[in-house]
Write an enzyme that holds these catalytic residues in place. Structure first.
Site, PDB file in Angstrom:
ATOM      1  N   GLN A 139       0.839  -1.204   0.000  1.00 32.18           N
ATOM      2  CA  GLN A 139       0.000   0.000   0.000  1.00 32.18           C
ATOM      3  C   GLN A 139       0.873   1.253   0.000  1.00 32.18           C
ATOM      4  O   GLN A 139       1.565   1.525   0.989  1.00 32.18           O
ATOM      5  CB  GLN A 139      -0.880   0.009   1.259  1.00 32.18           C
ATOM      6  CG  GLN A 139      -1.742   1.242   1.401  1.00 32.18           C
ATOM      7  CD  GLN A 139      -2.475   1.270   2.742  1.00 32.18           C
ATOM      8  OE1 GLN A 139      -2.002   0.690   3.720  1.00 32.18           O
ATOM      9  NE2 GLN A 139      -3.615   1.926   2.782  1.00 32.18           N
ATOM     10  N   GLY A 140       0.845   2.018  -1.074  1.00 27.53           N
ATOM     11  CA  GLY A 140       1.656   3.231  -1.173  1.00 27.53           C
ATOM     12  C   GLY A 140       0.816   4.473  -0.996  1.00 27.53           C
ATOM     13  O   GLY A 140       0.554   5.197  -1.964  1.00 27.53           O
ATOM     14  N   TYR A 141       0.383   4.728   0.229  1.00 28.96           N
ATOM     15  CA  TYR A 141      -0.360   5.951   0.532  1.00 28.96           C
ATOM     16  C   TYR A 141       0.582   6.980   1.166  1.00 28.96           C
ATOM     17  O   TYR A 141       0.773   8.072   0.652  1.00 28.96           O
ATOM     18  CB  TYR A 141      -1.492   5.676   1.531  1.00 28.96           C
ATOM     19  CG  TYR A 141      -2.795   5.142   0.961  1.00 28.96           C
ATOM     20  CD1 TYR A 141      -2.856   4.538  -0.282  1.00 28.96           C
ATOM     21  CD2 TYR A 141      -3.973   5.239   1.696  1.00 28.96           C
ATOM     22  CE1 TYR A 141      -4.056   4.044  -0.770  1.00 28.96           C
ATOM     23  CE2 TYR A 141      -5.170   4.754   1.218  1.00 28.96           C
ATOM     24  CZ  TYR A 141      -5.214   4.157  -0.023  1.00 28.96           C
ATOM     25  OH  TYR A 141      -6.403   3.672  -0.487  1.00 28.96           O
ATOM     26  N   SER A 142       1.177   6.618   2.345  1.00 28.36           N
ATOM     27  CA  SER A 142       1.902   7.596   3.161  1.00 28.36           C
ATOM     28  C   SER A 142       3.181   8.070   2.487  1.00 28.36           C
ATOM     29  O   SER A 142       3.824   7.323   1.744  1.00 28.36           O
ATOM     30  CB  SER A 142       2.272   6.984   4.513  1.00 28.36           C
ATOM     31  OG  SER A 142       1.128   6.490   5.145  1.00 28.36           O
ATOM     32  N   GLU A 180      -9.872  -1.626   5.451  1.00 21.03           N
ATOM     33  CA  GLU A 180      -8.629  -1.826   6.193  1.00 21.03           C
ATOM     34  C   GLU A 180      -8.919  -1.838   7.694  1.00 21.03           C
ATOM     35  O   GLU A 180      -8.424  -2.657   8.441  1.00 21.03           O
ATOM     36  CB  GLU A 180      -7.646  -0.705   5.850  1.00 21.03           C
ATOM     37  CG  GLU A 180      -6.335  -0.790   6.624  1.00 21.03           C
ATOM     38  CD  GLU A 180      -5.344   0.318   6.244  1.00 21.03           C
ATOM     39  OE1 GLU A 180      -5.705   1.196   5.458  1.00 21.03           O
ATOM     40  OE2 GLU A 180      -4.221   0.272   6.760  1.00 21.03           O
ATOM     41  N   SER A 229      -3.856   6.891  12.521  1.00 24.18           N
ATOM     42  CA  SER A 229      -3.604   6.820  13.970  1.00 24.18           C
ATOM     43  C   SER A 229      -4.917   6.862  14.753  1.00 24.18           C
ATOM     44  O   SER A 229      -5.945   7.329  14.247  1.00 24.18           O
ATOM     45  CB  SER A 229      -2.706   7.979  14.407  1.00 24.18           C
ATOM     46  OG  SER A 229      -3.455   9.175  14.439  1.00 24.18           O
ATOM     47  N   ASN A 230      -4.873   6.383  15.991  1.00 29.63           N
ATOM     48  CA  ASN A 230      -6.110   6.324  16.791  1.00 29.63           C
ATOM     49  C   ASN A 230      -6.658   7.718  17.098  1.00 29.63           C
ATOM     50  O   ASN A 230      -7.868   7.893  17.250  1.00 29.63           O
ATOM     51  CB  ASN A 230      -5.870   5.512  18.063  1.00 29.63           C
ATOM     52  CG  ASN A 230      -5.803   4.023  17.753  1.00 29.63           C
ATOM     53  OD1 ASN A 230      -5.717   3.620  16.591  1.00 29.63           O
ATOM     54  ND2 ASN A 230      -5.849   3.185  18.774  1.00 29.63           N
ATOM     55  N   GLU A 231      -5.771   8.719  17.154  1.00 32.29           N
ATOM     56  CA  GLU A 231      -6.266  10.099  17.352  1.00 32.29           C
ATOM     57  C   GLU A 231      -7.110  10.512  16.143  1.00 32.29           C
ATOM     58  O   GLU A 231      -8.172  11.124  16.282  1.00 32.29           O
ATOM     59  CB  GLU A 231      -5.094  11.082  17.521  1.00 32.29           C
ATOM     60  CG  GLU A 231      -4.312  10.945  18.825  1.00 32.29           C
ATOM     61  CD  GLU A 231      -3.339   9.777  18.824  1.00 32.29           C
ATOM     62  OE1 GLU A 231      -2.993   9.295  17.718  1.00 32.29           O
ATOM     63  OE2 GLU A 231      -2.937   9.326  19.910  1.00 32.29           O
TER      64      GLU A 231
HETATM   65  C1  LIG Z   1       4.258  -0.197  11.284  1.00 34.82           C
HETATM   66  C2  LIG Z   1       3.597   0.728  10.319  1.00 34.82           C
HETATM   67  C3  LIG Z   1       3.194   0.263   9.089  1.00 34.82           C
HETATM   68  C4  LIG Z   1       2.635   1.124   8.159  1.00 34.82           C
HETATM   69  N1  LIG Z   1       2.316   0.639   6.918  1.00 34.82           N
HETATM   70  C5  LIG Z   1       1.877   1.483   5.961  1.00 34.82           C
HETATM   71  C6  LIG Z   1       1.662   1.017   4.621  1.00 34.82           C
HETATM   72  O1  LIG Z   1       1.830  -0.178   4.318  1.00 34.82           O
HETATM   73  N2  LIG Z   1       1.285   1.915   3.681  1.00 34.82           N
HETATM   74  C7  LIG Z   1       1.060   3.229   3.968  1.00 34.82           C
HETATM   75  O2  LIG Z   1       0.693   3.974   3.078  1.00 34.82           O
HETATM   76  N3  LIG Z   1       1.268   3.720   5.225  1.00 34.82           N
HETATM   77  C8  LIG Z   1       1.676   2.867   6.222  1.00 34.82           C
HETATM   78  N4  LIG Z   1       1.903   3.345   7.499  1.00 34.82           N
HETATM   79  C9  LIG Z   1       1.774   4.768   7.745  1.00 34.82           C
HETATM   80  C10 LIG Z   1       0.649   5.182   8.667  1.00 34.82           C
HETATM   81  O3  LIG Z   1      -0.584   5.154   8.010  1.00 34.82           O
HETATM   82  C11 LIG Z   1       1.021   6.579   9.201  1.00 34.82           C
HETATM   83  O4  LIG Z   1       2.145   6.412  10.033  1.00 34.82           O
HETATM   84  C12 LIG Z   1      -0.109   7.203   9.985  1.00 34.82           C
HETATM   85  O5  LIG Z   1      -1.157   7.569   9.131  1.00 34.82           O
HETATM   86  C13 LIG Z   1       0.373   8.449  10.770  1.00 34.82           C
HETATM   87  O6  LIG Z   1       1.029   9.336   9.941  1.00 34.82           O
HETATM   88  P1  LIG Z   1       2.484   9.913  10.294  1.00 34.82           P
HETATM   89  O7  LIG Z   1       3.351   8.763  10.659  1.00 34.82           O
HETATM   90  O8  LIG Z   1       2.895  10.790   9.196  1.00 34.82           O
HETATM   91  O9  LIG Z   1       2.281  10.760  11.643  1.00 34.82           O
HETATM   92  P2  LIG Z   1       1.706  12.235  11.747  1.00 34.82           P
HETATM   93  O10 LIG Z   1       0.540  12.373  10.827  1.00 34.82           O
HETATM   94  O11 LIG Z   1       2.817  13.198  11.609  1.00 34.82           O
HETATM   95  O12 LIG Z   1       1.156  12.246  13.238  1.00 34.82           O
HETATM   96  C14 LIG Z   1       2.020  12.410  14.362  1.00 34.82           C
HETATM   97  C15 LIG Z   1       1.161  12.398  15.633  1.00 34.82           C
HETATM   98  O13 LIG Z   1       0.240  13.519  15.609  1.00 34.82           O
HETATM   99  C16 LIG Z   1      -1.096  13.061  15.744  1.00 34.82           C
HETATM  100  N5  LIG Z   1      -1.964  13.864  14.877  1.00 34.82           N
HETATM  101  C17 LIG Z   1      -1.721  14.236  13.589  1.00 34.82           C
HETATM  102  N6  LIG Z   1      -2.748  14.974  13.115  1.00 34.82           N
HETATM  103  C18 LIG Z   1      -3.668  15.045  14.109  1.00 34.82           C
HETATM  104  C19 LIG Z   1      -4.952  15.662  14.227  1.00 34.82           C
HETATM  105  N7  LIG Z   1      -5.509  16.318  13.201  1.00 34.82           N
HETATM  106  N8  LIG Z   1      -5.622  15.520  15.407  1.00 34.82           N
HETATM  107  C20 LIG Z   1      -5.086  14.839  16.440  1.00 34.82           C
HETATM  108  N9  LIG Z   1      -3.857  14.250  16.393  1.00 34.82           N
HETATM  109  C21 LIG Z   1      -3.172  14.336  15.246  1.00 34.82           C
HETATM  110  C22 LIG Z   1      -1.068  11.613  15.277  1.00 34.82           C
HETATM  111  O14 LIG Z   1      -2.100  10.856  15.860  1.00 34.82           O
HETATM  112  C23 LIG Z   1       0.300  11.151  15.767  1.00 34.82           C
HETATM  113  O15 LIG Z   1       0.213  10.796  17.127  1.00 34.82           O
HETATM  114  C24 LIG Z   1       2.438   2.490   8.471  1.00 34.82           C
HETATM  115  C25 LIG Z   1       2.821   2.974   9.732  1.00 34.82           C
HETATM  116  C26 LIG Z   1       3.398   2.111  10.650  1.00 34.82           C
HETATM  117  C27 LIG Z   1       3.816   2.662  11.999  1.00 34.82           C
END
Ligand SMILES: Cc1cc2nc3c(=O)[nH]c(=O)nc-3n(C[C@H](O)[C@H](O)[C@H](O)COP(=O)(O)OP(=O)(O)OC[C@H]3O[C@@H](n4cnc5c(N)ncnc54)[C@H](O)[C@@H]3O)c2cc1C
Length: 397
Positions: free
Chosen positions: A126-129, A244, A382-384
């Site tokens: 999955q290439g989203y992030s 998902e 994330s759960n938030e």
């Molecule tokens: C083990 C693992 C596997 C993963 N696999 C994939 C994958 O296969 N493909 C893919 O595309 N992605 C993948 N991800 C990415 C995942 O979806 C992102 O890590 C996630 O969406 C959080 O984004 P970020 O890491 O950029 O954190 P950020 O978005 O920078 O967030 C940092 C912190 O701020 C909080 N935060 C951010 N915005 C808000 C808001 N508006 N309100 C409240 N709190 C907020 C977040 O909850 C978090 O605690 C994976 C991540 C992990 C850890």
């Protein structure tokens, strides 16, 4: 609370159990039960066994090769597989991109990809992030520029789970940045063997290689690999995320882990008696079991009411499911005490690891598993962010 099964469901449970007894390879079951990691070949082997039986796609409609099971049958199947130690299904093809292809893909895409997903011929990722675009996914910058009957893609994806094994990646790319951010995003299927695709591992805190950065440098992607319309990728991406998040609840696996926690608590001693008889620890296990049982009934309700296509309510399942999963790993660590403290990731990964264990057999993988599962409240949104979705889309705040 016990779910009361109809005679048909009880017969189905017996059929699944008999199948698992006959067909689940003991080497795979042993690895799963002891917390060892499975390799690509082992996952594919199990998916092919399920496919042969016609049971690999519980969530697909029958016309595409799905099982046609009811919500209860799917639940029973998941529970029995977890109890028997069957490897989890890799979700990216079966649970994530397949529903999108069925709902929004054209006939040629359905004919090409769906049978290959069923047979596990392609491994998907999955290439989203992207760096800087996780929670705020709509800010993504990987760009696709049209060049005749191809898109030329440049950018970087990150945290891409198991991309090191992948043949295909479903991806969100930016095709337009003139209007609303969400309206310039397109959903592309990228062949990971194309020139210009580089996969670079990111080591997680338990020392394993599970996630990656994926660099895309002038990757040529045929326009026929676009799902639906250009600029409509955000709609398809949101549809996929609901699928998902239901899968992430993982109640079958958590029930198996709860049984394991109880076994550990029966073996460990505290104040001259088994830990499971300690009123404080027993109360914490009981609370966790209650949480798990209420989650289980919620999963069944959501799956039943949504006819397999859950909406924002899937966010409840993601939050509660991952909280239960993390709590299980915490209580196992606490139950074992100091013997769970040595960090021995090799014990988690290597089948032939033959060091003298620093405690009971079940102790060495616990720290690595505990650290690894911190990820669960981050991935899949994330759960938030899930709480924000519930506030807006479910509670209307
Ligand atoms: C083990 C693992 C596997 C993963 N696999 C994939 C994958 O296969 N493909 C893919 O595309 N992605 C993948 N991800 C990415 C995942 O979806 C992102 O890590 C996630 O969406 C959080 O984004 P970020 O890491 O950029 O954190 P950020 O978005 O920078 O967030 C940092 C912190 O701020 C909080 N935060 C951010 N915005 C808000 C808001 N508006 N309100 C409240 N709190 C907020 C977040 O909850 C978090 O605690 C994976 C991540 C992990 C850890």
């Amino acid at each position: 609370m016990e779910l009361v099964l109809s005679p048909e469901d009880a017969a189905f449970r017996a059929e699944v159990r008999a199948f698992l007894q006959e067909k689940l390879p003991p080497d795979l079951a042993n690895k799963s039960a002891t917390g060892l990691r499975l390799g690509k070949d082992e996952h594919v082997r199990w998916q092919k066994i399920l496919h042969e039986k016609g049971w690999v796609a519980a969530n697909w409609p029958v016309e595409h090769g799905g099982t046609g099971w009811t919500a209860m049958q799917k639940h029973i199947f998941e529970e029995e597989c977890a109890a028997a130690g069957a490897p989890p299904l890799i979700p990216f093809g079966l649970l994530m991109v397949a529903p999108v292809i069925m709902a929004f893909g054209n006939q040629a895409q359905k004919d090409r990809y769906l049978p290959r997903i069923l047979r596990s011929d392609d491994w998907w990722c999955q290439g989203y992030s992207e760096p800087g675009s996780g929670s705020d996914l709509a800010s993504l910058r990987t760009r696709a520029v049209r060049d005749g009957d191809h898109y030329v893609v440049n950018g970087q994806k990150t945290w891409t789970t198991l991309a090191q094994h992948a043949d295909m990646m479903f991806t969100l790319v930016r095709t337009d940045d003139s209007g609303k951010r969400q309206e310039g995003i397109t959903f592309l299927l990228i062949d990971m063997h194309s020139p210009g695709v580089t996969v670079q591992p990111i080591t997680t805190m338990d020392g394993s290689q599970e996630i990656n950065s994926v660099f895309l440098d002038d990757v040529r992607v045929p326009v026929e690999n676009r799902i639906g319309e250009e600029g409509k990728g955000w709609t398809y991406a949101k549809y996929l995320l609901g699928h998902e998040r239901t899968g992430i609840a993982g109640t079958g696996r958590s029930k198996a882990q709860l049984r394991r926690l109880k076994e550990i608590a029966r073996s460990e001693m505290s104040g001259g008696r088994p830990l499971i008889e300690d009123p404080d620890f027993a109360q914490r296990i009981a609370q966790l079991e209650l949480d798990l049982l209420s989650l289980e009934s919620l999963v069944l309700r959501v799956l039943h009411d949504s006819k397999g296509a859950p909406g924002p309510e899937a966010s409840f399942l993601k939050i509660k499911g991952t909280e239960v999963q993390q709590k299980l790993t915490e209580l196992m660590m606490e139950a074992v005490g100091p013997y769970a403290a040595p960090f021995q990731p090799e014990a988690f990964r290597e089948e032939h690891w033959n060091e003298e264990p620093a405690g009971p057999d079940y102790a060495p993988p616990l720290a690595a598993v505990y650290f690894n599962w911190r990820k669960a409240s981050i991935y899949g949104g994330s759960n938030e962010i899930q709480r924000n979705i519930i506030a807006k889309a479910v509670l209307g705040l």
